[in-house]
Design an enzyme around this catalytic site. Sequence first.
Site, PDB file in Angstrom:
ATOM      1  N   SER A 204      18.937  -6.890  -8.787  1.00 58.19           N
ATOM      2  CA  SER A 204      18.109  -6.268  -7.758  1.00 58.19           C
ATOM      3  C   SER A 204      18.290  -6.988  -6.416  1.00 58.19           C
ATOM      4  O   SER A 204      19.394  -6.992  -5.863  1.00 58.19           O
ATOM      5  CB  SER A 204      16.651  -6.242  -8.218  1.00 58.19           C
ATOM      6  OG  SER A 204      15.872  -5.391  -7.414  1.00 58.19           O
TER       7      SER A 204
ATOM      8  N   ASP B  64      16.704   4.725 -11.997  1.00 56.34           N
ATOM      9  CA  ASP B  64      16.441   3.675 -11.015  1.00 56.34           C
ATOM     10  C   ASP B  64      16.619   4.237  -9.613  1.00 56.34           C
ATOM     11  O   ASP B  64      17.643   4.880  -9.317  1.00 56.34           O
ATOM     12  CB  ASP B  64      17.421   2.517 -11.250  1.00 56.34           C
ATOM     13  CG  ASP B  64      17.173   1.311 -10.361  1.00 56.34           C
ATOM     14  OD1 ASP B  64      16.210   1.313  -9.578  1.00 56.34           O
ATOM     15  OD2 ASP B  64      17.968   0.348 -10.456  1.00 56.34           O
TER      16      ASP B  64
ATOM     17  N   HIS C  67      15.198   0.209 -14.125  1.00 55.39           N
ATOM     18  CA  HIS C  67      15.450  -0.966 -13.307  1.00 55.39           C
ATOM     19  C   HIS C  67      14.859  -2.223 -13.959  1.00 55.39           C
ATOM     20  O   HIS C  67      13.781  -2.192 -14.535  1.00 55.39           O
ATOM     21  CB  HIS C  67      14.824  -0.769 -11.929  1.00 55.39           C
ATOM     22  CG  HIS C  67      15.123  -1.859 -10.967  1.00 55.39           C
ATOM     23  ND1 HIS C  67      16.309  -1.923 -10.275  1.00 55.39           N
ATOM     24  CD2 HIS C  67      14.410  -2.956 -10.588  1.00 55.39           C
ATOM     25  CE1 HIS C  67      16.302  -3.000  -9.507  1.00 55.39           C
ATOM     26  NE2 HIS C  67      15.164  -3.650  -9.684  1.00 55.39           N
TER      27      HIS C  67
END
Length: 369
Positions: free
Chosen positions: A196, A298, A328
């Site tokens: 991320s 996501d 995610h």
Amino acid sequence: MTDVHPLSERLARRAARGLGRLPTAVKRVIAGRPISVDGQVMDLDAQVGKRVLGLTVSKTFESLPLAEGRAQIASEAWIFGDELPVEEIRDLTIPTPGGGIPARLYRSAGVPRPSAALVYFHGGGWVLGDLSASDSVARFLARHASLTVIAVDYRLAPENPFPAAVDDALAAFTHVVEDAEEYGVDPAAVAVGGESAGGNLSAVVALETARRARETNSPGSPAPAMQLLLMPVTDLSRKHRSYELFGEGFFLTEAQMDWYKAHYLPDPAQATDTRVSPLLADDLHDVAPAYVAVAGFDVLRDEGEAYAHKLRDAGVPTVLRRHSGITHSMVNATGSGAAPREVLLEVAGALRMGLTSRAGLKTPEAGTR
């Protein structure tokens, strides 16, 4: 050693593991009707987790005071993660121009010296997360990729907004390469990676080290041997189509990304800076080879894939892997289902192949499952 986690967290951790071991038929009853979006069907463990979190979490981090939001993320990391045993875990302090930052070294038994290494940056939108957030993945990759992992606790916004995290990431990578002997690693086989926001920082380190080498005409200056981008943020300047598809109800929401952006960037115009949005970079031809993994469900899926395609178009050796059934950040849930472990086993294999070929080392044996 006394368990510092409260009873509620210990019970939740036990329940998370119990859910992962339930028979498929029982999981299906808990999960409900299969979720299908954009031609993808959600993984059963991911759907069970989504259902359980929806029933048990009344307030998500962006609606809480910052300290409580950070505590919630740390708690969830421990509940859903797994503490795989590794031979060596050592806390470090990495010097940076802004002062020392914490880091943690992980090395499994049997890893040769010098070894390949991964400098790893945790997720959390540049606002949340710490070394506990990356502990599960760091242990897994140290063990299964047979390398040294150095997890970095970069400074967080809003106390330290952009570009503090970028500066720390660049300093940490450069320090590990320049002090490779101290850490028992091969300076020619040091990768950067993260999930991320950590994937964003990894992409930026690869981009910035390549740019600096071009501008200073110093092709031998430190640069990653490989970049590992897990569900990365690559473009804060606009919202790609996956925001429309997965903006609500799939672990990471559009509202949470807006919250992260507002905390990270003092000036919204900074979103077009390539150190924030590497997808906007004009020249990618000489950045490090990349392994890009995205989650099907996501909001960040499409920008991650767009960056992988742009790297390929620039001639950068790039592997793009879409794990179509997961959400995610699911890679952090190694203690709660098979899907995160399968994703990370692929990642471990990619690291072994990519780093040993760059360093000319003998390919190490994979860790046992």
